[in-house]
Write a protein that holds these residues in place. Sequence first.
Motif, PDB file in Angstrom:
ATOM      1  N   ASP A   8      -3.567  -4.031 -12.976  1.00 36.68           N
ATOM      2  CA  ASP A   8      -3.033  -3.858 -11.627  1.00 36.68           C
ATOM      3  C   ASP A   8      -1.564  -4.244 -11.628  1.00 36.68           C
ATOM      4  O   ASP A   8      -1.203  -5.286 -12.171  1.00 36.68           O
ATOM      5  CB  ASP A   8      -3.749  -4.792 -10.638  1.00 36.68           C
ATOM      6  CG  ASP A   8      -4.976  -4.132 -10.023  1.00 36.68           C
ATOM      7  OD1 ASP A   8      -5.599  -3.317 -10.733  1.00 36.68           O
ATOM      8  OD2 ASP A   8      -5.298  -4.442  -8.866  1.00 36.68           O
ATOM      9  N   HIS A  10       1.748  -4.376  -8.755  1.00 36.88           N
ATOM     10  CA  HIS A  10       2.249  -4.163  -7.390  1.00 36.88           C
ATOM     11  C   HIS A  10       3.760  -4.190  -7.385  1.00 36.88           C
ATOM     12  O   HIS A  10       4.377  -4.957  -8.111  1.00 36.88           O
ATOM     13  CB  HIS A  10       1.760  -5.281  -6.452  1.00 36.88           C
ATOM     14  CG  HIS A  10       0.306  -5.238  -6.152  1.00 36.88           C
ATOM     15  ND1 HIS A  10      -0.629  -5.756  -7.008  1.00 36.88           N
ATOM     16  CD2 HIS A  10      -0.370  -4.736  -5.105  1.00 36.88           C
ATOM     17  CE1 HIS A  10      -1.836  -5.586  -6.489  1.00 36.88           C
ATOM     18  NE2 HIS A  10      -1.705  -4.953  -5.334  1.00 36.88           N
ATOM     19  N   HIS A  15       0.897  -0.625  -4.190  1.00 40.20           N
ATOM     20  CA  HIS A  15      -0.086  -0.890  -5.239  1.00 40.20           C
ATOM     21  C   HIS A  15       0.019   0.239  -6.264  1.00 40.20           C
ATOM     22  O   HIS A  15      -0.609   1.279  -6.112  1.00 40.20           O
ATOM     23  CB  HIS A  15      -1.483  -0.933  -4.603  1.00 40.20           C
ATOM     24  CG  HIS A  15      -2.501  -1.618  -5.450  1.00 40.20           C
ATOM     25  ND1 HIS A  15      -3.747  -1.973  -4.995  1.00 40.20           N
ATOM     26  CD2 HIS A  15      -2.458  -2.018  -6.734  1.00 40.20           C
ATOM     27  CE1 HIS A  15      -4.418  -2.557  -5.970  1.00 40.20           C
ATOM     28  NE2 HIS A  15      -3.656  -2.593  -7.030  1.00 40.20           N
ATOM     29  N   LYS A  18      -3.992   0.622 -10.296  1.00 37.34           N
ATOM     30  CA  LYS A  18      -5.234   0.051  -9.772  1.00 37.34           C
ATOM     31  C   LYS A  18      -6.314   0.103 -10.837  1.00 37.34           C
ATOM     32  O   LYS A  18      -6.997   1.114 -10.986  1.00 37.34           O
ATOM     33  CB  LYS A  18      -5.680   0.851  -8.539  1.00 37.34           C
ATOM     34  CG  LYS A  18      -4.617   0.938  -7.446  1.00 37.34           C
ATOM     35  CD  LYS A  18      -4.847   2.147  -6.541  1.00 37.34           C
ATOM     36  CE  LYS A  18      -3.655   2.396  -5.632  1.00 37.34           C
ATOM     37  NZ  LYS A  18      -3.631   3.757  -5.104  1.00 37.34           N
ATOM     38  N   THR A  54      -0.422  -8.002 -11.960  1.00 36.96           N
ATOM     39  CA  THR A  54      -1.141  -8.822 -10.997  1.00 36.96           C
ATOM     40  C   THR A  54      -2.580  -9.085 -11.416  1.00 36.96           C
ATOM     41  O   THR A  54      -3.158 -10.101 -11.057  1.00 36.96           O
ATOM     42  CB  THR A  54      -1.112  -8.206  -9.580  1.00 36.96           C
ATOM     43  OG1 THR A  54      -0.960  -6.796  -9.676  1.00 36.96           O
ATOM     44  CG2 THR A  54       0.026  -8.753  -8.774  1.00 36.96           C
ATOM     45  N   ARG A  55      -3.147  -8.160 -12.168  1.00 39.45           N
ATOM     46  CA  ARG A  55      -4.508  -8.370 -12.660  1.00 39.45           C
ATOM     47  C   ARG A  55      -4.717  -7.564 -13.931  1.00 39.45           C
ATOM     48  O   ARG A  55      -4.002  -6.602 -14.186  1.00 39.45           O
ATOM     49  CB  ARG A  55      -5.535  -7.944 -11.599  1.00 39.45           C
ATOM     50  CG  ARG A  55      -6.864  -8.620 -11.820  1.00 39.45           C
ATOM     51  CD  ARG A  55      -7.819  -8.607 -10.626  1.00 39.45           C
ATOM     52  NE  ARG A  55      -7.347  -8.012  -9.425  1.00 39.45           N
ATOM     53  CZ  ARG A  55      -8.116  -7.230  -8.649  1.00 39.45           C
ATOM     54  NH1 ARG A  55      -9.346  -6.933  -9.008  1.00 39.45           N
ATOM     55  NH2 ARG A  55      -7.642  -6.746  -7.520  1.00 39.45           N
ATOM     56  N   GLY A 210      -2.214   5.945  -9.508  1.00 40.64           N
ATOM     57  CA  GLY A 210      -2.443   4.604 -10.017  1.00 40.64           C
ATOM     58  C   GLY A 210      -3.795   4.363 -10.650  1.00 40.64           C
ATOM     59  O   GLY A 210      -4.130   3.228 -10.998  1.00 40.64           O
ATOM     60  N   ARG A 211      -4.602   5.404 -10.791  1.00 42.50           N
ATOM     61  CA  ARG A 211      -5.900   5.258 -11.462  1.00 42.50           C
ATOM     62  C   ARG A 211      -6.022   6.267 -12.589  1.00 42.50           C
ATOM     63  O   ARG A 211      -5.444   7.358 -12.513  1.00 42.50           O
ATOM     64  CB  ARG A 211      -7.045   5.556 -10.491  1.00 42.50           C
ATOM     65  CG  ARG A 211      -7.296   4.484  -9.466  1.00 42.50           C
ATOM     66  CD  ARG A 211      -8.471   4.925  -8.599  1.00 42.50           C
ATOM     67  NE  ARG A 211      -8.280   4.509  -7.224  1.00 42.50           N
ATOM     68  CZ  ARG A 211      -8.532   3.264  -6.791  1.00 42.50           C
ATOM     69  NH1 ARG A 211      -8.994   2.360  -7.627  1.00 42.50           N
ATOM     70  NH2 ARG A 211      -8.306   2.947  -5.541  1.00 42.50           N
TER      71      ARG A 211
END
Lengths: 234, 295
Positions: A8, A10, A15, A18, A54-55, A210-211
């Motif tokens: 992830d 941002h 975002h 993802k 972020t992740r 984003g995916r």
Amino acid sequence: MLSVTGLDVHYGPVHALKGVDIAVAPGSVTALLGANGAGKTTALMAIAGARPVTRGAIRFDGRDITGMRAEDIIRLGIGVVPEGRRVFASLTVEENLAVAGSLAADKAVSAARRAAMMERFPILAERRTQRAGLLSGGEQQMLAIARALMAAPRLLLLDEPSLGLAPLMVDRVFDLIAELKAEGLAMLLVEQNVPLSLEIADRVAVLANGRVSVAGTAAELGESEAIRGAYMAA
Amino acid sequence: MDYVIQQTVNALSLGGIYAMLALGLAIVFSIVRLINFAHGEIMTVGGYGVFAATVFGLPIPLAVASGVFAAVFAAVAMERVAFRAMRGASVVSLLITSFAISEILKVLFQNGISARPKPIQLPAALSGSYEVGAITVGVIPTISIVTTLLALLGLTLFLRRTETGMAMRAAAEDFEMLRLLGVRADRVVAAAFALSGLLAGIAAVMWTAQRGSVDPLMGFFPVLKAFIATVLGGLGSLSGAILGGFFVGAVEVFSQAFLPDSLSPYRDAIVLSTVIAVLLVRPDGLVPAVKVDRS
Ligand SMILES: Nc1ncnc2c1ncn2[C@@H]1O[C@H](COP(=O)(O)OP(=O)(O)OP(=O)(O)O)[C@@H](O)[C@H]1O
Ligand SMILES: [Mg+2]
């Protein structure tokens, strides 16, 4: 060699990525495709440590590199050919390479590599004392690639290396990528040129908003409508 | 004619000091986007370095070394202690931080050393002058001009020939890209501060040699002029900083030398008006900086 899981990123409220998964096997090429704004550059820069994650986790050679500083990640053996080439315009061709070679253990190694690059890229040898800003787009792209190779990386991240180049130059860039692959260099290749990327890649991942919308081997996806579909989607 | 030549020597000598200070500001700004208001205090530390050495009765070369070293140390320590933690902060936060450092250091000088000027004794030979034909030229301005030229030459060679110098030029263009080549950001930034301290130290030695004393505000006015010089030359442009420094020095000296005494209170106003006039014609400065804006 490289494995990205659940990534992830941002930009403030945006975002951009993802839960992205990407993998590059040793000596292989993974193509990362997708429409404008899908998040390809963000993914590449996050792997290189230039965008805050972020992740998720990024592993290189089994080592967790998430959150490390860009320069430390590069030093582990990752080379970056960034979007828009980003050569140092006011430095000469040779200086661009010298700056990139400064992490070699000693000057002799750096000088030897520079000589090897000049041999490999005769255009650069001809222009060695010219400012990089005066080179043509194709020449700048060659310089950007040569510069990334100065540190002898084991994984190369390329962001749209054929963008804005004349057709002849596009072929040269792809020939070079094929050559590097034959030499055993692993690559993550972001591209808009789908046919040429499918030709060279072992695996393909398509980003949309984003995916990862589609992923698989190039052979599987070469025929499918999924890739064209993903491009049209955004 | 004599007078014109003497004033030209003075203008070059003062302009050279401004140029070195402006260069230090420009080098740091070009790489970390910091407008360092505490640069004047780096210069002042250099002045106290010279003073300390003379208190201990050290010979001139050691006093010079002490002044330069003190300034380099102050610059590097400032980066390490205050600015490193703020890497990537906005230009305004950095600016305010440097203001704070400047104020803290001034208070430390006033309370720790003295609010009043400390005299620096120089050998008589230095304060003299010599004759070239019919013209009398001061020894210190001459040394100052030669030193400035050597420093500028050395800096040019450093930036052109050494890997660190090349990295600094590359960082001024696109710092993120430089890091994406594996070059350590901390080292490049430390080198930039060390260089700015070195130039401020040399300027401090020249300045104290001409004034014969050092006080807590010593660096304030020359660095103010250096700020003007960097803006005039083009913020972040190194050749612009040099040009701007000599320009401000020349306007200051000549306006004092050739304008009627009644106008002398307006000297700084004249300098600033000239600068504004130049900026109206060339808003990016005399030699605009090359930079890639990626935000
Ligand atoms: N610095 C930034 N600040 C804010 N948003 C950004 C920033 N960089 C990218 N974005 C946003 O993140 C998303 C992904 O952008 P990214 O540049 O990664 O896409 P891309 O797939 O590389 O596109 P392209 O094909 O145009 O290069 C976009 O919506 C973009 O607007
Ligand atoms: Mg992109």
